[in-house]
Design an enzyme around this catalytic site. Structure first.
Site, PDB file in Angstrom:
ATOM      1  N   ARG A 119      38.948  52.875  32.292  1.00  0.00           N
ATOM      2  CA  ARG A 119      38.875  51.799  33.284  1.00  0.00           C
ATOM      3  C   ARG A 119      37.717  52.051  34.252  1.00  0.00           C
ATOM      4  O   ARG A 119      37.388  53.209  34.555  1.00  0.00           O
ATOM      5  CB  ARG A 119      40.187  51.704  34.066  1.00  0.00           C
ATOM      6  N   SER A 160      38.620  45.642  41.655  1.00  0.00           N
ATOM      7  CA  SER A 160      40.031  45.941  41.909  1.00  0.00           C
ATOM      8  C   SER A 160      40.292  46.364  43.352  1.00  0.00           C
ATOM      9  O   SER A 160      39.612  47.229  43.911  1.00  0.00           O
ATOM     10  CB  SER A 160      40.500  47.054  40.977  1.00  0.00           C
ATOM     11  N   SER A 161      41.326  45.760  43.940  1.00  0.00           N
ATOM     12  CA  SER A 161      41.731  46.107  45.303  1.00  0.00           C
ATOM     13  C   SER A 161      42.254  47.531  45.383  1.00  0.00           C
ATOM     14  O   SER A 161      42.417  48.076  46.487  1.00  0.00           O
ATOM     15  CB  SER A 161      42.803  45.135  45.790  1.00  0.00           C
ATOM     16  N   GLN A 162      42.521  48.152  44.237  1.00  0.00           N
ATOM     17  CA  GLN A 162      43.006  49.538  44.250  1.00  0.00           C
ATOM     18  C   GLN A 162      41.993  50.490  44.883  1.00  0.00           C
ATOM     19  O   GLN A 162      42.367  51.489  45.505  1.00  0.00           O
ATOM     20  CB  GLN A 162      43.339  49.989  42.833  1.00  0.00           C
ATOM     21  N   SER A 188      42.563  39.416  44.967  1.00  0.00           N
ATOM     22  CA  SER A 188      43.705  40.329  45.151  1.00  0.00           C
ATOM     23  C   SER A 188      43.862  40.793  46.595  1.00  0.00           C
ATOM     24  O   SER A 188      44.258  41.925  46.854  1.00  0.00           O
ATOM     25  CB  SER A 188      43.580  41.550  44.218  1.00  0.00           C
ATOM     26  N   ASP A 286      48.527  40.189  37.225  1.00  0.00           N
ATOM     27  CA  ASP A 286      49.667  40.719  36.477  1.00  0.00           C
ATOM     28  C   ASP A 286      50.583  39.623  35.948  1.00  0.00           C
ATOM     29  O   ASP A 286      51.402  39.860  35.056  1.00  0.00           O
ATOM     30  CB  ASP A 286      50.467  41.688  37.351  1.00  0.00           C
ATOM     31  N   ARG A 359      53.419  44.756  30.188  1.00  0.00           N
ATOM     32  CA  ARG A 359      53.527  43.317  30.458  1.00  0.00           C
ATOM     33  C   ARG A 359      53.382  42.483  29.179  1.00  0.00           C
ATOM     34  O   ARG A 359      53.941  41.395  29.084  1.00  0.00           O
ATOM     35  CB  ARG A 359      52.516  42.902  31.522  1.00  0.00           C
ATOM     36  N   LYS A 383      56.843  51.875  31.236  1.00  0.00           N
ATOM     37  CA  LYS A 383      55.800  52.153  32.228  1.00  0.00           C
ATOM     38  C   LYS A 383      56.186  51.624  33.600  1.00  0.00           C
ATOM     39  O   LYS A 383      55.960  52.278  34.617  1.00  0.00           O
ATOM     40  CB  LYS A 383      54.478  51.546  31.762  1.00  0.00           C
TER      41      LYS A 383
END
Length: 404
Positions: A119, A160-162, A188, A286, A359, A383
């Site tokens: 990723r 990504s907001s991560q 996000s 998601d 998902r 998961k």
């Protein structure tokens, strides 16, 4: 694991699973607090185990009793040299812990599955390069080192907001103030607000200076608290979707005032019931798999803001296109949009694949309650929701799971 699902409908009530997004955040805040915190509503999912393992690796200690975790925090400045953190397959864990590992000035290695390590990590890589910090990425690990600096950060808002959350955990611990300026378009944003909410529970202040700038005062400390994880809209969506297919399931434990972006499923499901809508999922990626699944059963749909589905546990747009084709549904995947064309929806012509993505497994399971079906690789549901199939059985669906 193979899951065999018979066609049918369910009836009954269930409590929403705990929010995985908020659980990660509360555990990490507790792991950074000077004292002992008690957090209720922690599931036994693989992602939660990854975050707890990493907290233990940086010096925190914890005890698990049912869904309660009692955690004693540690100072990440004291992480020993050559510490190893195993993030398993949790993208949140990996991206949340990288900045924490840049507080100790030592060399720290984060490992995980090859899918996880593939990723994008460009935000942290660019920060480390700019500040002269160690960042070495390999197929199975990332090694970082040095001292992250406070100050002004500029980050693309559609990444990504991560990454933003990872910085928000760390910057309050710096001596000086910091700002994070998000370069539009911003996606996000709801996840960033979840982080701010979690931080505030532990006495850490972060505020929006304007609609695209976060202000983070330095010199702060995390205070131990007792907290409870709220219900998860993203996982509840799979059960709520069953109600659009003939079931009668009541879901409790969801906060109507939640900041979770996936709360929007209520509105999106209504749109799919009425016709062939255009839905932007950039703030709730998601939900993509279950929205695609419902569109396939109903009247189709156009989904925009899908670009980041490529970098989840699987390429979710491509994975759903492959699985939906087994039901006779055509899907066109573009760079930032997905179009679902239902034509002759029927029972799958071959076993469904979970694509090692929780998902995808759950979305295919929802479809299989309509037609029946066999899902290979169904263990991926563990998961985020290890009791997913057990919940389906309790609601009256006929599900049999066995080893492959």
């Amino acid at each position: 694991m193979i899951a065999e699902i018979k066609p049918g409908t369910g009836r009954g009530s269930m409590k929403a699973p705990p929010s995985k997004s908020m659980a990660h955040r509360l555990l990490i805040c507790g792991g950074l607090a000077d004292g002992e915190s008690v957090i209720d509503g922690i599931s036994s999912s693989e992602d939660m185990k990854a975050t707890l393992d990493c907290l233990a690796a940086i010096g925190a200690s914890y005890k698990i009793e049912g869904d309660r975790v009692t955690i004693k925090g540690a100072d990440p400045r004291n992480i020993p040299d050559k510490t190893l953190l195993n993030c398993r397959e949790s993208g949140s864990t990996l991206r949340f812990f990288v900045p924490l590992c840049l507080l100790c000035g030592k060399s720290v290695t984060l490992t995980g599955s090859r899918t996880l390590l593939s990723r994008p990590m460009s935000v942290y890589e660019d920060i480390c390069k700019k500040q002269g910090l160690l960042f070495e990425a390999a197929e199975d690990k990332i090694t970082v080192g040095g001292f992250l600096q406070s100050g002004s950060y500029k980050i693309k808002g559609n990444i990504s907001s991560q990454f933003i959350t990872g910085l928000l955990f760390v910057l309050p611990l710096m001596e000086k103030d910091s700002t994070i300026q998000l370069i539009p378009p911003i996606e996000s944003c709801s996840y960033i607000n979840l982080t701010i909410e979690a931080l505030s529970k532990f006495g850490v202040r972060v505020s929006w200076q304007d609609e695209k700038t976060l202000f983070v005062p330095g010199g702060q400390t995390y205070k131990p608290v007792n907290a409870e994880v709220e219900g998860d809209y993203s996982n509840a969506a799979f059960f709520a979707a069953l109600n659009l297919l003939g079931s009668d399931i009541e879901i409790s434990g969801l906060n109507p005032n939640s900041l979770q972006g996936d709360k929007v499923y209520e509105k999106d499901f209504a749109l799919l019931e009425k016709g062939t809508p255009t839905i932007n999922i950039s703030d709730c990626p998601d939900l993509g798999p279950i929205l695609f699944a419902l569109a396939a059963v109903k009247s189709g749909g156009v989904f925009t803001g899908t670009r980041r589905l490529k970098i989840k546990e699987s390429d979710r747009a491509a994975a759903m296109a492959e699985e939906l084709s087994k039901f006779g549904v055509a899907v066109t995947v573009h760079d930032d949009s997905v179009v679902i064309y239902p034509h002759d929806f029927h029972a799958p012509t071959e076993p469904l694949s979970g694509h090692n993505d929780h998902r995808i497994v759950m979305a295919c399971s929802v479809l299989a309650t309509v037609t029946g079906g066999v899902i290979e690789g169904a263990e991926a549901s563990r998961k985020s929701l290890p009791d997913f199939f057990e919940r389906l059985n309790k609601l009256g669906f006929e599900v049999t799971c066995h080893d492959a």
